[in-house]
Design an enzyme around this catalytic site. Structure first.
Site, PDB file in Angstrom:
ATOM      1  N   GLY A  51       1.230   3.866  16.620  1.00 54.79           N
ATOM      2  CA  GLY A  51       1.791   4.470  17.827  1.00 54.79           C
ATOM      3  C   GLY A  51       3.004   5.269  17.382  1.00 54.79           C
ATOM      4  O   GLY A  51       3.964   4.697  16.857  1.00 54.79           O
ATOM      5  N   GLY A  84       4.762   7.412  19.367  1.00 54.59           N
ATOM      6  CA  GLY A  84       5.398   7.974  20.558  1.00 54.59           C
ATOM      7  C   GLY A  84       6.910   7.803  20.495  1.00 54.59           C
ATOM      8  O   GLY A  84       7.510   7.889  19.424  1.00 54.59           O
ATOM      9  N   ILE A 126       8.895   5.095  21.072  1.00 50.68           N
ATOM     10  CA  ILE A 126       9.381   3.946  20.297  1.00 50.68           C
ATOM     11  C   ILE A 126       8.990   4.113  18.832  1.00 50.68           C
ATOM     12  O   ILE A 126       9.799   3.859  17.931  1.00 50.68           O
ATOM     13  CB  ILE A 126       8.857   2.599  20.846  1.00 50.68           C
ATOM     14  CG1 ILE A 126       9.232   2.434  22.321  1.00 50.68           C
ATOM     15  CG2 ILE A 126       9.424   1.428  20.034  1.00 50.68           C
ATOM     16  CD1 ILE A 126       8.737   1.156  22.967  1.00 50.68           C
ATOM     17  N   GLY A 127       7.760   4.556  18.578  1.00 51.62           N
ATOM     18  CA  GLY A 127       7.286   4.708  17.194  1.00 51.62           C
ATOM     19  C   GLY A 127       8.192   5.635  16.385  1.00 51.62           C
ATOM     20  O   GLY A 127       8.583   5.317  15.252  1.00 51.62           O
ATOM     21  N   ASN A 132      -4.361  -0.668  28.024  1.00 51.12           N
ATOM     22  CA  ASN A 132      -3.784  -1.100  26.749  1.00 51.12           C
ATOM     23  C   ASN A 132      -4.598  -2.196  26.055  1.00 51.12           C
ATOM     24  O   ASN A 132      -4.521  -2.345  24.836  1.00 51.12           O
ATOM     25  CB  ASN A 132      -2.323  -1.512  26.946  1.00 51.12           C
ATOM     26  CG  ASN A 132      -1.431  -0.285  27.133  1.00 51.12           C
ATOM     27  OD1 ASN A 132      -1.883   0.836  26.924  1.00 51.12           O
ATOM     28  ND2 ASN A 132      -0.185  -0.483  27.529  1.00 51.12           N
ATOM     29  N   THR A 190       3.636  -3.251  22.687  1.00 50.68           N
ATOM     30  CA  THR A 190       2.864  -2.699  23.807  1.00 50.68           C
ATOM     31  C   THR A 190       2.841  -3.666  24.999  1.00 50.68           C
ATOM     32  O   THR A 190       2.656  -4.870  24.827  1.00 50.68           O
ATOM     33  CB  THR A 190       1.417  -2.398  23.331  1.00 50.68           C
ATOM     34  OG1 THR A 190       1.487  -1.495  22.232  1.00 50.68           O
ATOM     35  CG2 THR A 190       0.575  -1.783  24.440  1.00 50.68           C
ATOM     36  N   ASN A 191       2.990  -3.128  26.192  1.00 49.94           N
ATOM     37  CA  ASN A 191       2.973  -3.919  27.433  1.00 49.94           C
ATOM     38  C   ASN A 191       1.582  -3.982  28.063  1.00 49.94           C
ATOM     39  O   ASN A 191       0.776  -3.091  27.816  1.00 49.94           O
ATOM     40  CB  ASN A 191       3.938  -3.273  28.440  1.00 49.94           C
ATOM     41  CG  ASN A 191       5.342  -3.822  28.316  1.00 49.94           C
ATOM     42  OD1 ASN A 191       5.544  -5.000  28.100  1.00 49.94           O
ATOM     43  ND2 ASN A 191       6.326  -2.932  28.462  1.00 49.94           N
ATOM     44  N   HIS A 212       7.701 -11.575  29.412  1.00 50.20           N
ATOM     45  CA  HIS A 212       8.450 -10.320  29.530  1.00 50.20           C
ATOM     46  C   HIS A 212       8.036  -9.633  30.828  1.00 50.20           C
ATOM     47  O   HIS A 212       7.293  -8.674  30.840  1.00 50.20           O
ATOM     48  CB  HIS A 212       8.131  -9.430  28.325  1.00 50.20           C
ATOM     49  CG  HIS A 212       8.848  -8.122  28.344  1.00 50.20           C
ATOM     50  ND1 HIS A 212      10.216  -8.031  28.344  1.00 50.20           N
ATOM     51  CD2 HIS A 212       8.389  -6.845  28.353  1.00 50.20           C
ATOM     52  CE1 HIS A 212      10.559  -6.751  28.347  1.00 50.20           C
ATOM     53  NE2 HIS A 212       9.475  -6.018  28.358  1.00 50.20           N
TER      54      HIS A 212
HETATM   55  P1  A3D Z   1       4.633   6.597  24.218  1.00 50.83           P
HETATM   56  O1  A3D Z   1       5.776   7.477  23.900  1.00 50.83           O
HETATM   57  O2  A3D Z   1       3.637   7.050  25.257  1.00 50.83           O
HETATM   58  O3  A3D Z   1       3.847   6.301  22.854  1.00 50.83           O
HETATM   59  C1  A3D Z   1       2.641   5.617  22.800  1.00 50.83           C
HETATM   60  C2  A3D Z   1       1.809   6.272  21.719  1.00 50.83           C
HETATM   61  O4  A3D Z   1       0.609   5.507  21.578  1.00 50.83           O
HETATM   62  C3  A3D Z   1       1.381   7.709  22.027  1.00 50.83           C
HETATM   63  O5  A3D Z   1       1.830   8.584  20.998  1.00 50.83           O
HETATM   64  C4  A3D Z   1      -0.132   7.644  22.077  1.00 50.83           C
HETATM   65  O6  A3D Z   1      -0.782   8.806  21.536  1.00 50.83           O
HETATM   66  C5  A3D Z   1      -0.392   6.422  21.216  1.00 50.83           C
HETATM   67  N1  A3D Z   1      -1.706   5.825  21.427  1.00 50.83           N
HETATM   68  C6  A3D Z   1      -2.424   5.699  22.564  1.00 50.83           C
HETATM   69  N2  A3D Z   1      -3.599   5.096  22.309  1.00 50.83           N
HETATM   70  C7  A3D Z   1      -3.612   4.817  20.979  1.00 50.83           C
HETATM   71  C8  A3D Z   1      -4.541   4.189  20.109  1.00 50.83           C
HETATM   72  N3  A3D Z   1      -5.719   3.738  20.564  1.00 50.83           N
HETATM   73  N4  A3D Z   1      -4.223   4.079  18.797  1.00 50.83           N
HETATM   74  C9  A3D Z   1      -3.053   4.550  18.312  1.00 50.83           C
HETATM   75  N5  A3D Z   1      -2.129   5.157  19.093  1.00 50.83           N
HETATM   76  C10 A3D Z   1      -2.423   5.288  20.408  1.00 50.83           C
HETATM   77  O7  A3D Z   1       5.128   5.140  24.671  1.00 50.83           O
HETATM   78  P2  A3D Z   1       6.432   4.344  24.160  1.00 50.83           P
HETATM   79  O8  A3D Z   1       6.539   4.500  22.698  1.00 50.83           O
HETATM   80  O9  A3D Z   1       7.569   4.694  25.040  1.00 50.83           O
HETATM   81  O10 A3D Z   1       5.999   2.852  24.547  1.00 50.83           O
HETATM   82  C11 A3D Z   1       4.938   2.217  23.850  1.00 50.83           C
HETATM   83  C12 A3D Z   1       4.569   0.887  24.504  1.00 50.83           C
HETATM   84  O11 A3D Z   1       5.684  -0.006  24.426  1.00 50.83           O
HETATM   85  C13 A3D Z   1       4.206   0.961  25.986  1.00 50.83           C
HETATM   86  O12 A3D Z   1       3.089   0.114  26.256  1.00 50.83           O
HETATM   87  C14 A3D Z   1       5.445   0.411  26.691  1.00 50.83           C
HETATM   88  O13 A3D Z   1       5.160  -0.147  27.963  1.00 50.83           O
HETATM   89  C15 A3D Z   1       5.872  -0.633  25.701  1.00 50.83           C
HETATM   90  N6  A3D Z   1       7.277  -1.073  25.812  1.00 50.83           N
HETATM   91  C16 A3D Z   1       7.494  -2.403  25.639  1.00 50.83           C
HETATM   92  C17 A3D Z   1       8.782  -2.901  25.718  1.00 50.83           C
HETATM   93  C18 A3D Z   1       9.014  -4.358  25.534  1.00 50.83           C
HETATM   94  O14 A3D Z   1      10.142  -4.805  25.623  1.00 50.83           O
HETATM   95  C19 A3D Z   1       7.908  -5.256  25.248  1.00 50.83           C
HETATM   96  C20 A3D Z   1       9.854  -2.032  25.981  1.00 50.83           C
HETATM   97  C21 A3D Z   1       9.593  -0.685  26.137  1.00 50.83           C
HETATM   98  C22 A3D Z   1       8.276  -0.200  26.057  1.00 50.83           C
END
Ligand code: A3D
Length: 320
Positions: free
Chosen positions: A10, A12, A14-15, A96, A120-121, A176
């Site tokens: 991932g 995105g 966070i990544g 997810n 991931t959530n 969470h």
């Molecule tokens: P975002 O910036 O959308 O990044 C997610 C990335 O995942 C995107 O670049 C997508 O292309 C990629 N992706 C989608 N499907 C796939 C797949 N099958 N294989 C590989 N990559 C894929 O999201 P984000 O970085 O802001 O957040 C990521 C996740 O973290 C989300 O589910 C949020 O809800 C979660 N999150 C959790 C917390 C916790 O405290 C647990 C806090 C904040 C966000």
């Protein structure tokens, strides 16, 4: 000694932040994986060009091929979709869960010896699913949430008491979600229980209740402000602390979504508990004493996680 390898599944918000932090800390070489063509490659190139300015030695590469995560020491998973305003974390379940299937299989094939941190959530259900799909041992798959939730609680407490965040040791248990359990009885400021500080008149029970409420809704507050996604700086920072605890065999006790089987009256559930992280991954789940209110709140929270797992298991049949 070969450098460690950190795979970020991932790429995105966070990544990308994880990659920046890991590179700045020279934790190892970094591979950013995503299904979106160009995003991991573009971010890797951009981040590599921070190297000469920051002076870090780390190779950062972007890929759409799971083979490139081979041999990773740590895998941090953020693949999937984040929340938009008005959505609960649970609304993300169906989408997810499918993502966790492909990620779990990728890890199983290419990085079966890694320590895997899921972000991931909905977190407690997704870390369970990721463990199932990857087949890795339970001690090597963990969810990040408690470090973040505790950091949110600590931030609000430091503001309330007008003290340094460094002196606040805050504690959040449970799932969470909105039912998470900020535990004031284990929350201290330089060793002084916050409940004692309240008794001294430094704050009030009402203010503590408001802070607990704000902590529970801490993610939603940021989603509401950003409007296009969810928090990423503090979530990434939290997962990096967990990865460092593993890579450095630090034996830190951190609140994480660990597999609990037998403690806290739970059987086979991933949920937020204090756990020791060292070279063997989750080395121990620490069972603390809770008062009756805290026990009841934890039960509400774990019931909510169990409900999500039932939904997951029903959907899982469709994924087979
Ligand atoms: P975002 O910036 O959308 O990044 C997610 C990335 O995942 C995107 O670049 C997508 O292309 C990629 N992706 C989608 N499907 C796939 C797949 N099958 N294989 C590989 N990559 C894929 O999201 P984000 O970085 O802001 O957040 C990521 C996740 O973290 C989300 O589910 C949020 O809800 C979660 N999150 C959790 C917390 C916790 O405290 C647990 C806090 C904040 C966000």
């Amino acid at each position: 000694m070969a450098r460690k390898k950190i795979a970020l599944v991932g790429a995105g918000m966070i990544g990308g932040t994880l990659a920046h932090l890991a590179a700045k800390k020279e934790m190892g070489d970094i591979v950013l994986f995503d299904i979106a063509d160009g995003i991991p490659q573009g971010k890797a190139l951009d981040l590599s060009q921070c190297g000469p300015i920051e002076g870090f030695d780390a190779s950062i590469t972007g890929t759409n091929d799971y083979a490139d995560i081979a041999g990773a020491d740590v895998v941090i998973v953020t693949a999937g979709v984040p929340r938009k305003p008005g959505m609960s974390r649970d609304d993300l379940l169906g989408i997810n869960l499918k993502v966790m299937k492909s990620v779990g299989e990728g890890i199983k094939t290419h990085a079966p010896d890694a320590f895997v941190i899921c972000i991931t959530n909905p977190l407690d259900a997704m870390v369970w699913a990721l463990r199932e799909f990857s087949g890795l041992p339970h001690n090597k798959v963990v969810g990040m949430a408690g470090v973040l939730d505790s950091a949110r609680f600590a931030t609000f407490l430091a503001w309330e008491f007008g003290v340094s965040v460094r002196d606040v040791n805050a504690f959040v248990l449970g799932g969470h979600g909105d039912t998470m359990v900020p535990v004031t009885s284990y929350t201290t400021i330089s060793g002084i229980p916050v409940d004692d500080l309240v008794a001294m008149g430094k704050s009030s029970k009402e203010r503590m209740d408001e802070i607990v409420k704000r902590t529970r809704g801490g993610g939603g507050e940021i989603v509401g402000l950003l409007k296009t996604g969810s928090a990423y700086y503090a979530p990434a920072t939290s997962a990096i602390a967990m990865a460092e605890a593993y890579l450095g065999d630090q034996k830190r006790i951190l609140p994480v979504a660990a597999y609990v089987d037998g403690k806290y009256g739970l059987n086979g559930l991933y949920v937020g508990v204090p756990a020791v992280i060292g070279a063997n991954g989750i080395e121990e789940v620490v069972e603390i004493k809770l008062n009756d209110d805290e026990k009841a709140n934890l039960k509400t929270s774990t019931d909510a996680v169990e409900e999500l797992l039932v939904a997951c298991k029903n959907l899982d049949g469709d994924l087979a």
